[in-house]
Design a protein around this motif. Structure first.
Motif, mmCIF file in Angstrom:
data_model
loop_
_atom_site.group_PDB
_atom_site.id
_atom_site.type_symbol
_atom_site.label_atom_id
_atom_site.label_comp_id
_atom_site.label_asym_id
_atom_site.label_seq_id
_atom_site.Cartn_x
_atom_site.Cartn_y
_atom_site.Cartn_z
ATOM 1 N N GLU A 166 0.840 -1.169 0.000
ATOM 2 C CA GLU A 166 0.000 0.000 0.000
ATOM 3 C C GLU A 166 0.892 1.242 0.000
ATOM 4 N N ALA A 167 0.381 2.311 -0.596
ATOM 5 C CA ALA A 167 1.169 3.545 -0.655
ATOM 6 C C ALA A 167 1.585 4.005 0.738
ATOM 7 N N GLY A 168 0.690 3.849 1.713
ATOM 8 C CA GLY A 168 0.985 4.292 3.060
ATOM 9 C C GLY A 168 2.025 3.463 3.765
ATOM 10 N N ALA A 169 2.391 2.313 3.195
ATOM 11 C CA ALA A 169 3.378 1.447 3.829
ATOM 12 C C ALA A 169 4.797 1.806 3.419
ATOM 13 N N LEU A 170 4.947 2.595 2.361
ATOM 14 C CA LEU A 170 6.275 2.881 1.831
ATOM 15 C C LEU A 170 6.843 4.160 2.430
ATOM 16 N N TYR A 171 8.144 4.294 2.352
ATOM 17 C CA TYR A 171 8.824 5.456 2.917
ATOM 18 C C TYR A 171 10.116 5.674 2.150
ATOM 19 N N THR A 172 10.741 6.812 2.369
ATOM 20 C CA THR A 172 12.025 7.099 1.752
ATOM 21 C C THR A 172 13.095 7.161 2.829
ATOM 22 N N ALA A 173 14.353 7.076 2.398
ATOM 23 C CA ALA A 173 15.461 7.249 3.325
ATOM 24 C C ALA A 173 15.402 8.614 3.993
ATOM 25 N N GLN A 174 14.933 9.611 3.261
ATOM 26 C CA GLN A 174 14.810 10.956 3.824
ATOM 27 C C GLN A 174 13.773 10.988 4.952
ATOM 28 N N ASP A 175 12.712 10.183 4.823
ATOM 29 C CA ASP A 175 11.726 10.094 5.894
ATOM 30 C C ASP A 175 12.382 9.593 7.176
ATOM 31 N N VAL A 176 13.245 8.598 7.045
ATOM 32 C CA VAL A 176 13.933 8.054 8.216
ATOM 33 C C VAL A 176 14.923 9.068 8.768
ATOM 34 N N ALA A 177 15.670 9.711 7.883
ATOM 35 C CA ALA A 177 16.658 10.696 8.325
ATOM 36 C C ALA A 177 16.008 11.827 9.108
ATOM 37 N N ALA A 178 14.756 12.140 8.794
ATOM 38 C CA ALA A 178 14.077 13.260 9.445
ATOM 39 C C ALA A 178 13.877 13.028 10.939
ATOM 40 N N VAL A 179 13.927 11.772 11.402
ATOM 41 C CA VAL A 179 13.738 11.505 12.835
ATOM 42 C C VAL A 179 15.058 11.561 13.594
ATOM 43 N N LEU A 180 16.179 11.728 12.899
ATOM 44 C CA LEU A 180 17.482 11.717 13.540
ATOM 45 C C LEU A 180 17.896 13.124 13.955
ATOM 46 N N ASP A 181 18.363 13.264 15.187
ATOM 47 C CA ASP A 181 18.886 14.532 15.674
ATOM 48 C C ASP A 181 20.272 14.746 15.069
ATOM 49 N N PRO A 182 20.467 15.771 14.250
ATOM 50 C CA PRO A 182 21.767 15.960 13.593
ATOM 51 C C PRO A 182 22.914 16.165 14.578
ATOM 52 N N GLU A 183 22.611 16.549 15.803
ATOM 53 C CA GLU A 183 23.660 16.688 16.807
ATOM 54 C C GLU A 183 24.187 15.334 17.281
ATOM 55 N N GLU A 184 23.408 14.284 17.035
ATOM 56 C CA GLU A 184 23.773 12.959 17.534
ATOM 57 C C GLU A 184 24.276 12.019 16.443
ATOM 58 N N TRP A 185 24.210 12.449 15.184
ATOM 59 C CA TRP A 185 24.539 11.561 14.075
ATOM 60 C C TRP A 185 25.508 12.235 13.116
ATOM 61 N N ARG A 186 26.332 11.430 12.466
ATOM 62 C CA ARG A 186 27.270 11.921 11.463
ATOM 63 C C ARG A 186 27.216 10.983 10.253
ATOM 64 N N ASP A 187 27.801 11.433 9.173
ATOM 65 C CA ASP A 187 27.890 10.618 7.956
ATOM 66 C C ASP A 187 26.530 10.046 7.562
ATOM 67 N N VAL A 188 25.508 10.889 7.615
ATOM 68 C CA VAL A 188 24.162 10.433 7.251
ATOM 69 C C VAL A 188 24.048 10.392 5.730
ATOM 70 N N VAL A 189 23.762 9.229 5.200
ATOM 71 C CA VAL A 189 23.644 9.019 3.755
ATOM 72 C C VAL A 189 22.211 8.597 3.445
ATOM 73 N N THR A 190 21.585 9.267 2.500
ATOM 74 C CA THR A 190 20.264 8.863 2.001
ATOM 75 C C THR A 190 20.378 8.723 0.494
ATOM 76 N N GLU A 191 20.162 7.516 0.009
ATOM 77 C CA GLU A 191 20.378 7.233 -1.410
ATOM 78 C C GLU A 191 19.295 6.330 -1.967
ATOM 79 N N THR A 192 19.101 6.450 -3.261
ATOM 80 C CA THR A 192 18.330 5.466 -4.020
ATOM 81 C C THR A 192 19.333 4.582 -4.752
ATOM 82 N N ARG A 193 19.228 3.285 -4.560
ATOM 83 C CA ARG A 193 20.175 2.347 -5.166
ATOM 84 C C ARG A 193 19.429 1.272 -5.931
ATOM 85 N N ASP A 194 19.999 0.849 -7.029
ATOM 86 C CA ASP A 194 19.420 -0.258 -7.780
ATOM 87 C C ASP A 194 19.425 -1.513 -6.917
#
Length: 217
Positions: A166-194
């Motif tokens: 279902e459309a509501g079941a899918l997400y992007t890497a950016q959706d996941v990254a949005a929950v991360l506090d940038p002060e607590e994380w480094r080297d954050v990579v969001t990519e689309t890969r084959d």
């Protein structure tokens, strides 16, 4: 969850209540091979403690354990976990994997306890996804790695896989990254890969992977 091996007919979307039914429908539902993005991101990491969230029949957990990781494998299907535990015993890996029957919609892993937290294809329309990913991210230890992989949002919805997402079941890497506090994380990579070509062929699903990789400071 690992890559699907069986089934070509398009079926209705999977719900939380039908997962045990899915696993009972065949002697094995997934290939038993580790997911390709896991292999790509983890092969060069030093083994430590790992949480495999949505472990299914344990393909990823077994691969990690075979490489020296101590793994907590979590899934809400007791049928799938039983198969994983049986395979672990066959491979003499039982002492390296804890199989936990938990619902990721509610279960909270111990915070900052794992050197690796990995989750593949957690496509659950019923869950509070933001809260779930926050709990998984909180479980990563300092210096540890978070790896979340899904099917690219906005692409093909139906395919030969047993899940018609279902459309509501899918997400992007950016959706996941949005929950991360940038002060607590480094080297954050969001990519689309084959996707791995073999997996795309087996499942009839060429939809690219959306991949988040992040390291906790």
């Amino acid at each position: 969850m690992s890559e699907h091996e069986h089934g070509t007919a398009r079926q209705p979307a999977i719900t939380r209540d039908s997962y045990d039914e899915l696993y009972r429908s065949a002697s094995s539902v997934w290939t038993g091979r580790p997911n390709g993005q896991l292999v790509a991101e983890v092969t060069d990491l030093l083994p430590g403690t790992a949480l495999d969230a949505g472990a299914g029949e344990g393909g990823d957990a077994l691969w990690l354990a075979s490489r020296g990781w101590r793994v907590t494998a979590v899934d809400f299907s007791a049928v799938a976990l039983g198969r994983g535990a049986a395979k672990a015993a066959e491979l003499l890996l039982s002492d390296r994997i804890e199989w936990r029957h938990e619902d990721l919609d509610a279960w909270a892993p111990t915070e900052r306890a794992f050197d690796l937290v990995t989750a593949h294809y957690l496509h659950a329309a019923w869950t509070d996804r933001e809260a779930m990913f926050r709990r998984l991210a909180a479980a990563v230890a300092p210096g540890g790695t978070l790896l979340v992989v899904g099917h690219q949002h906005g692409e093909q919805r139906g395919h030969g896989h047993a899940h018609a997402h279902e459309a509501g079941a899918l997400y992007t890497a950016q959706d996941v990254a949005a929950v991360l506090d940038p002060e607590e994380w480094r080297d954050v990579v969001t990519e689309t890969r084959d996707r791995d070509p073999g997996a795309a062929h087996r499942t009839g699903n060429p939809v690219p992977d959306t991949v988040l990789v992040a390291r906790r400071r």
